[in-house]
Design an enzyme around this catalytic site. Structure first.
Site, PDB file in Angstrom:
ATOM      1  N   PHE A  64      48.522 150.103  32.496  1.00 29.23           N
ATOM      2  CA  PHE A  64      49.446 151.227  32.694  1.00 29.23           C
ATOM      3  C   PHE A  64      48.984 152.186  33.790  1.00 29.23           C
ATOM      4  O   PHE A  64      49.605 153.212  34.026  1.00 29.23           O
ATOM      5  CB  PHE A  64      49.676 151.956  31.373  1.00 29.23           C
ATOM      6  CG  PHE A  64      50.633 151.253  30.432  1.00 29.23           C
ATOM      7  CD1 PHE A  64      51.269 150.076  30.790  1.00 29.23           C
ATOM      8  CD2 PHE A  64      50.905 151.780  29.173  1.00 29.23           C
ATOM      9  CE1 PHE A  64      52.157 149.430  29.929  1.00 29.23           C
ATOM     10  CE2 PHE A  64      51.789 151.147  28.302  1.00 29.23           C
ATOM     11  CZ  PHE A  64      52.418 149.975  28.681  1.00 29.23           C
ATOM     12  N   ARG A  65      47.852 151.860  34.452  1.00 29.66           N
ATOM     13  CA  ARG A  65      47.451 152.448  35.735  1.00 29.66           C
ATOM     14  C   ARG A  65      46.971 153.897  35.684  1.00 29.66           C
ATOM     15  O   ARG A  65      46.722 154.479  36.739  1.00 29.66           O
ATOM     16  CB  ARG A  65      48.610 152.357  36.743  1.00 29.66           C
ATOM     17  CG  ARG A  65      49.159 150.957  36.980  1.00 29.66           C
ATOM     18  CD  ARG A  65      48.111 149.990  37.430  1.00 29.66           C
ATOM     19  NE  ARG A  65      48.666 148.727  37.923  1.00 29.66           N
ATOM     20  CZ  ARG A  65      47.956 147.646  38.127  1.00 29.66           C
ATOM     21  NH1 ARG A  65      46.667 147.630  37.869  1.00 29.66           N
ATOM     22  NH2 ARG A  65      48.519 146.549  38.589  1.00 29.66           N
ATOM     23  N   ASN A 284      47.518 136.930  38.888  1.00 28.51           N
ATOM     24  CA  ASN A 284      46.231 136.263  38.651  1.00 28.51           C
ATOM     25  C   ASN A 284      46.015 136.183  37.135  1.00 28.51           C
ATOM     26  O   ASN A 284      45.996 137.229  36.495  1.00 28.51           O
ATOM     27  CB  ASN A 284      45.078 137.043  39.285  1.00 28.51           C
ATOM     28  CG  ASN A 284      45.196 137.177  40.780  1.00 28.51           C
ATOM     29  OD1 ASN A 284      45.849 136.378  41.447  1.00 28.51           O
ATOM     30  ND2 ASN A 284      44.564 138.197  41.330  1.00 28.51           N
ATOM     31  N   ASP A 311      50.595 141.092  30.148  1.00 31.33           N
ATOM     32  CA  ASP A 311      49.750 141.410  31.304  1.00 31.33           C
ATOM     33  C   ASP A 311      50.536 142.288  32.283  1.00 31.33           C
ATOM     34  O   ASP A 311      50.422 142.145  33.508  1.00 31.33           O
ATOM     35  CB  ASP A 311      49.230 140.143  31.995  1.00 31.33           C
ATOM     36  CG  ASP A 311      48.118 140.436  33.001  1.00 31.33           C
ATOM     37  OD1 ASP A 311      47.527 141.538  32.936  1.00 31.33           O
ATOM     38  OD2 ASP A 311      47.834 139.570  33.843  1.00 31.33           O
ATOM     39  N   HIS A 315      52.935 147.259  40.510  1.00 34.36           N
ATOM     40  CA  HIS A 315      52.612 147.769  41.838  1.00 34.36           C
ATOM     41  C   HIS A 315      53.916 148.244  42.460  1.00 34.36           C
ATOM     42  O   HIS A 315      55.006 147.823  42.046  1.00 34.36           O
ATOM     43  CB  HIS A 315      51.995 146.683  42.713  1.00 34.36           C
ATOM     44  CG  HIS A 315      50.748 146.084  42.166  1.00 34.36           C
ATOM     45  ND1 HIS A 315      49.515 146.696  42.259  1.00 34.36           N
ATOM     46  CD2 HIS A 315      50.525 144.924  41.501  1.00 34.36           C
ATOM     47  CE1 HIS A 315      48.598 145.936  41.688  1.00 34.36           C
ATOM     48  NE2 HIS A 315      49.183 144.857  41.215  1.00 34.36           N
TER      49      HIS A 315
END
Length: 446
Positions: A64-65, A284, A311, A315
């Site tokens: 969640f950055r 990835n 996952d 961005h």
């Protein structure tokens, strides 16, 4: 505290589907029966005729950055998208800025979530080559587990010292979750194609660079180390058919010491989709072949794969719109994960009961989450009401991610989430978020 009575629902729980009513009070399921009358005139009654009531989804892997990367996402924005997708609890990863590799940084994230999260929350503690002392301070009853990057890390989170890795596996009682891709293999493959194409490597070569062999080498080593040390290992986001041989389906989940997860994108997309989607589906580990995708679904159905996760790793569109070597890996998924799985149900590929097992029950079992993941009397009232026959199309107007895009944009799903309840409160109804931030810190029965 809101009192809620859900009437005439098709309740999907513990391998069965049955019609009944559910009464919620003080944030918990108080009564589940074939017919329940309203206890008072203040009860909110939801008519669920023809709809399906599922336990709230528990997503065991999200990014969640926050802190540090909030131009991409925040706990507030992404938990809002999560409840719109029926995800009522999440476990967030440690590769933020700063990284969650000290107790102080961990508690700072809990403080942010306590103020801003629409969904229930916990966080992974991050392991590095030099923070074993901090790892040993983590209380396993209050934290989801330990995350180790054995490939594709950010910052200094790649744990590539074999002695350190074995010491961590042997020393902690935390559940260890791992990202498995062999860095040396990836570096060698990248070098070959960069010499040929420069930075503008065709995106179709992503699963060739981040290859089956890179995944298998790393995951097989992790499994071998877990067997050697007796560690409790959970392997994140399997992406290849070959890796399935590493996992057991002959014993109940409660007895497994080594478990595995599959993510929505690896069950939905294949390398055939790179031509249309480009870097939007650059993840990835990489999305691989249709044969891998089909084998992963089969592995899920036969219980070699224990949970389904997202996952979720957003961005900005500008960041993704770059040449191969500069476009970051990851994408937003929490809002569309359950609708995508329900689409596979409509296609006859998976039963509703199995979706609930893998997205609700099993994450609760695997992480020993206290009183969530089921529709049971006395459990916290996290639930999702679904209309299986209410088509809708993903578009810019209904995407809630801060990044504003989705790899599913333009897709039409047959099933719609009509209501989401978190700790007994209706927090989402028919494309509208109520504004109630009712998420609580997850606790663990360990």
């Amino acid at each position: 505290m809101q009192q809620v009575l859900i009437k005439n629902a098709n309740i999907v729980n513990e391998g069965t589907i049955f019609n009944g009513d559910v009464y919620i009070e003080d944030g918990v399921f108080k009564e589940i029966a074939s017919q329940i009358s309203a206890k008072s005139p203040d009860v909110l009654i939801i008519d669920a005729e023809g709809k399906y009531l599922l336990p709230g989804v528990i997503d065991d892997q999200v990014h969640f950055r926050e802190p540090g990367l909030t131009h991409k996402a925040t706990i507030e924005t992404e938990s809002k998208a999560a409840i719109a997708g029926g995800i009522t609890s999440f476990i967030e990863m440690p590769n933020t800025v700063p990284q969650t590799t000290t107790i102080e940084k961990l508690e700072a994230k809990f403080s942010i979530a306590a103020e801003s999260s629409y969904a229930n929350y916990s966080f992974m503690f991050g392991g590095t080559n030099d923070n074993l002392e901090e790892i040993m301070k983590v209380d396993s009853k209050n934290v989801a587990g330990l995350k180790l990057f054995l490939g594709s890390s950010t910052g200094n989170m790649l744990v590539d010292n074999p002695e350190v890795l074995e010491k961590i596996f042997a020393s902690t009682d935390l559940l260890i979750s791992v990202h498995c891709e062999d860095e040396e293999t990836i570096r060698e493959n990248t070098k070959v194609y960069k010499e040929k194409y420069g930075d503008d490597i065709p995106i179709e070569l992503h699963p060739v660079i981040r290859s089956e062999e890179a995944c298998y080498l790393s995951s097989s080593r992790a499994v071998a180390l877990a067997k050697k040390t007796g560690a409790r290992l959970h392997v994140f986001h399997l992406s290849t058919a070959k890796e399935l041989a590493l996992f057991d389906h002959t014993i109940p989940l409660q007895e497994k010491k080594i478990t595995a997860e599959v993510c929505i994108h690896h069950l939905w997309f294949s390398d055939e989709d790179y031509k249309e989607k480009g870097t939007l589906i650059k993840w990835n580990p990489a999305v691989k072949t249709a044969a891998d995708r089909d084998a992963l679904l089969e592995g899920l159905l036969m219980d070699k794969l224990d949970v389904i996760a997202t996952d979720h790793a957003p961005h900005t569109a500008e960041e993704k719109d770059n040449v191969y070597t500069k476009a970051p890996s990851g994408g937003p998924l929490v809002q569309h994960a359950l609708p995508a799985m329900l689409e596979l149900y409509h296609q006859g590929k998976i039963k509703l009961e199995k979706i609930v097992e893998k997205m609700c029950h099993n994450p609760a079992i695997l992480f020993q989450v206290e009183k969530r993941g089921y529709i049971k009397e006395g459990y916290f009232a996290d639930a999702v009401l679904v209309d299986l026959n209410a088509p809708w199309t993903v578009n810019k107007d209904n995407i809630l991610y801060k990044c504003g895009w989705s790899p599913f944009e333009g897709s039409t799903f047959k099933s719609r989430i009509t209501h989401t309840l978190v700790n007994g409160s209706v927090v989402y109804e028919n494309f509208t978020v109520s504004g109630i931030k009712n998420g609580k810190r997850l606790t663990f029965d360990r």
